[in-house]
Design a protein around this motif. Structure first.
Motif, PDB file in Angstrom:
ATOM      1  N   ALA A  31       0.903  -1.338   0.214  1.00 30.16           N
ATOM      2  CA  ALA A  31       0.095   0.174   0.020  1.00 30.16           C
ATOM      3  C   ALA A  31       0.858   1.298   0.104  1.00 30.16           C
ATOM      4  O   ALA A  31       0.345   2.324  -0.544  1.00 30.16           O
ATOM      5  CB  ALA A  31      -0.755  -0.097   1.169  1.00 30.16           C
ATOM      6  N   ASP A  32       2.038   1.247   0.353  1.00 24.25           N
ATOM      7  CA  ASP A  32       3.002   2.245   0.862  1.00 24.25           C
ATOM      8  C   ASP A  32       3.885   2.473  -0.657  1.00 24.25           C
ATOM      9  O   ASP A  32       4.543   3.500  -0.827  1.00 24.25           O
ATOM     10  CB  ASP A  32       3.782   2.429   1.874  1.00 24.25           C
ATOM     11  CG  ASP A  32       3.116   2.398   2.966  1.00 24.25           C
ATOM     12  OD1 ASP A  32       1.984   3.032   2.891  1.00 24.25           O
ATOM     13  OD2 ASP A  32       3.603   1.571   3.958  1.00 24.25           O
ATOM     14  N   LEU A  33       3.694   1.634  -1.717  1.00 20.68           N
ATOM     15  CA  LEU A  33       4.391   1.674  -2.885  1.00 20.68           C
ATOM     16  C   LEU A  33       4.066   3.018  -3.657  1.00 20.68           C
ATOM     17  O   LEU A  33       2.908   3.435  -3.617  1.00 20.68           O
ATOM     18  CB  LEU A  33       4.565   0.479  -3.926  1.00 20.68           C
ATOM     19  CG  LEU A  33       4.931  -0.720  -3.503  1.00 20.68           C
ATOM     20  CD1 LEU A  33       4.630  -2.069  -4.312  1.00 20.68           C
ATOM     21  CD2 LEU A  33       6.376  -0.746  -3.407  1.00 20.68           C
ATOM     22  N   PRO A  34       4.876   3.925  -4.316  1.00 23.31           N
ATOM     23  CA  PRO A  34       4.386   4.927  -5.012  1.00 23.31           C
ATOM     24  C   PRO A  34       3.315   4.266  -6.026  1.00 23.31           C
ATOM     25  O   PRO A  34       3.382   3.335  -6.536  1.00 23.31           O
ATOM     26  CB  PRO A  34       5.733   5.501  -5.880  1.00 23.31           C
ATOM     27  CG  PRO A  34       6.778   4.571  -5.259  1.00 23.31           C
ATOM     28  CD  PRO A  34       6.313   3.464  -4.752  1.00 23.31           C
ATOM     29  N   ALA A  35       2.411   5.248  -6.638  1.00 27.12           N
ATOM     30  CA  ALA A  35       1.160   4.972  -7.275  1.00 27.12           C
ATOM     31  C   ALA A  35       1.816   4.578  -8.511  1.00 27.12           C
ATOM     32  O   ALA A  35       1.081   3.878  -9.518  1.00 27.12           O
ATOM     33  CB  ALA A  35       0.450   6.210  -7.338  1.00 27.12           C
ATOM     34  N   ASP A  36       2.933   5.200  -9.290  1.00 28.20           N
ATOM     35  CA  ASP A  36       3.506   4.842 -10.510  1.00 28.20           C
ATOM     36  C   ASP A  36       4.420   3.719 -10.566  1.00 28.20           C
ATOM     37  O   ASP A  36       5.087   3.390 -11.495  1.00 28.20           O
ATOM     38  CB  ASP A  36       3.890   6.205 -11.168  1.00 28.20           C
ATOM     39  CG  ASP A  36       5.250   6.637 -10.162  1.00 28.20           C
ATOM     40  OD1 ASP A  36       5.389   6.060  -8.963  1.00 28.20           O
ATOM     41  OD2 ASP A  36       5.927   7.276 -10.638  1.00 28.20           O
ATOM     42  N   TRP A  37       4.550   2.919  -9.241  1.00 32.12           N
ATOM     43  CA  TRP A  37       5.317   1.866  -9.347  1.00 32.12           C
ATOM     44  C   TRP A  37       4.984   0.658 -10.037  1.00 32.12           C
ATOM     45  O   TRP A  37       3.545   0.541 -10.566  1.00 32.12           O
ATOM     46  CB  TRP A  37       5.615   1.126  -8.032  1.00 32.12           C
ATOM     47  CG  TRP A  37       6.165   0.018  -7.695  1.00 32.12           C
ATOM     48  CD1 TRP A  37       7.483  -0.165  -7.520  1.00 32.12           C
ATOM     49  CD2 TRP A  37       6.001  -1.444  -7.624  1.00 32.12           C
ATOM     50  NE1 TRP A  37       7.988  -1.450  -7.393  1.00 32.12           N
ATOM     51  CE2 TRP A  37       6.939  -2.095  -7.667  1.00 32.12           C
ATOM     52  CE3 TRP A  37       4.587  -2.224  -7.866  1.00 32.12           C
ATOM     53  CZ2 TRP A  37       7.037  -3.419  -7.398  1.00 32.12           C
ATOM     54  CZ3 TRP A  37       4.485  -3.291  -7.888  1.00 32.12           C
ATOM     55  CH2 TRP A  37       5.754  -4.251  -7.671  1.00 32.12           C
ATOM     56  N   GLU A  38       5.741  -0.088 -10.768  1.00 27.25           N
ATOM     57  CA  GLU A  38       5.230  -1.017 -11.900  1.00 27.25           C
ATOM     58  C   GLU A  38       6.064  -2.364 -11.528  1.00 27.25           C
ATOM     59  O   GLU A  38       6.997  -2.349 -10.886  1.00 27.25           O
ATOM     60  CB  GLU A  38       5.912  -0.653 -13.321  1.00 27.25           C
ATOM     61  CG  GLU A  38       5.037   0.589 -13.829  1.00 27.25           C
ATOM     62  CD  GLU A  38       5.638   0.917 -14.976  1.00 27.25           C
ATOM     63  OE1 GLU A  38       6.475   0.705 -15.625  1.00 27.25           O
ATOM     64  OE2 GLU A  38       4.862   1.855 -15.899  1.00 27.25           O
ATOM     65  N   CYS A  39       5.517  -3.402 -11.896  1.00 33.55           N
ATOM     66  CA  CYS A  39       5.868  -4.759 -11.632  1.00 33.55           C
ATOM     67  C   CYS A  39       7.450  -4.930 -12.553  1.00 33.55           C
ATOM     68  O   CYS A  39       7.609  -4.451 -13.517  1.00 33.55           O
ATOM     69  CB  CYS A  39       5.008  -5.823 -12.371  1.00 33.55           C
ATOM     70  SG  CYS A  39       5.936  -7.676 -12.394  1.00 33.55           S
ATOM     71  N   PRO A  40       8.453  -5.491 -11.478  1.00 30.78           N
ATOM     72  CA  PRO A  40       9.748  -5.257 -12.055  1.00 30.78           C
ATOM     73  C   PRO A  40      10.000  -6.077 -13.207  1.00 30.78           C
ATOM     74  O   PRO A  40      11.023  -6.046 -14.012  1.00 30.78           O
ATOM     75  CB  PRO A  40      10.674  -5.603 -10.849  1.00 30.78           C
ATOM     76  CG  PRO A  40       9.700  -5.897  -9.905  1.00 30.78           C
ATOM     77  CD  PRO A  40       8.226  -5.750 -10.227  1.00 30.78           C
ATOM     78  N   LEU A  41       9.170  -7.287 -13.481  1.00 28.16           N
ATOM     79  CA  LEU A  41       9.414  -8.130 -14.639  1.00 28.16           C
ATOM     80  C   LEU A  41       8.527  -7.873 -15.753  1.00 28.16           C
ATOM     81  O   LEU A  41       9.315  -7.919 -16.753  1.00 28.16           O
ATOM     82  CB  LEU A  41       9.022  -9.604 -14.045  1.00 28.16           C
ATOM     83  CG  LEU A  41       9.666 -10.139 -12.851  1.00 28.16           C
ATOM     84  CD1 LEU A  41       9.077 -11.819 -12.626  1.00 28.16           C
ATOM     85  CD2 LEU A  41      11.154 -10.385 -13.165  1.00 28.16           C
TER      86      LEU A  41
END
Length: 53
Positions: A31-41
């Motif tokens: 829930a604390d990840l940035p809104a624009d975080w993406e799956c690294p794979l």
């Protein structure tokens, strides 16, 4: 903390590990990840993740 699974590729985000390659420190809740975080794979958005069973 709960783990979350990418519904596109199956990657599991584990808060204990974080995503250090993308600047997310271990211990960071999903829930604390940035809104624009993406799956690294596969690059899927946070919206493409669901709580892992």
């Amino acid at each position: 903390m709960d783990k979350y699974e990418c519904q596109v590729c199956g990657y599991i985000y584990d808060p204990a590990e974080g995503d250090p390659d993308n600047g997310v420190k271990p211990g960071t809740a999903f829930a604390d990840l940035p809104a624009d975080w993406e799956c690294p794979l596969c690059g899927a958005s946070k919206d493409d993740f669901e709580k892992a069973e």
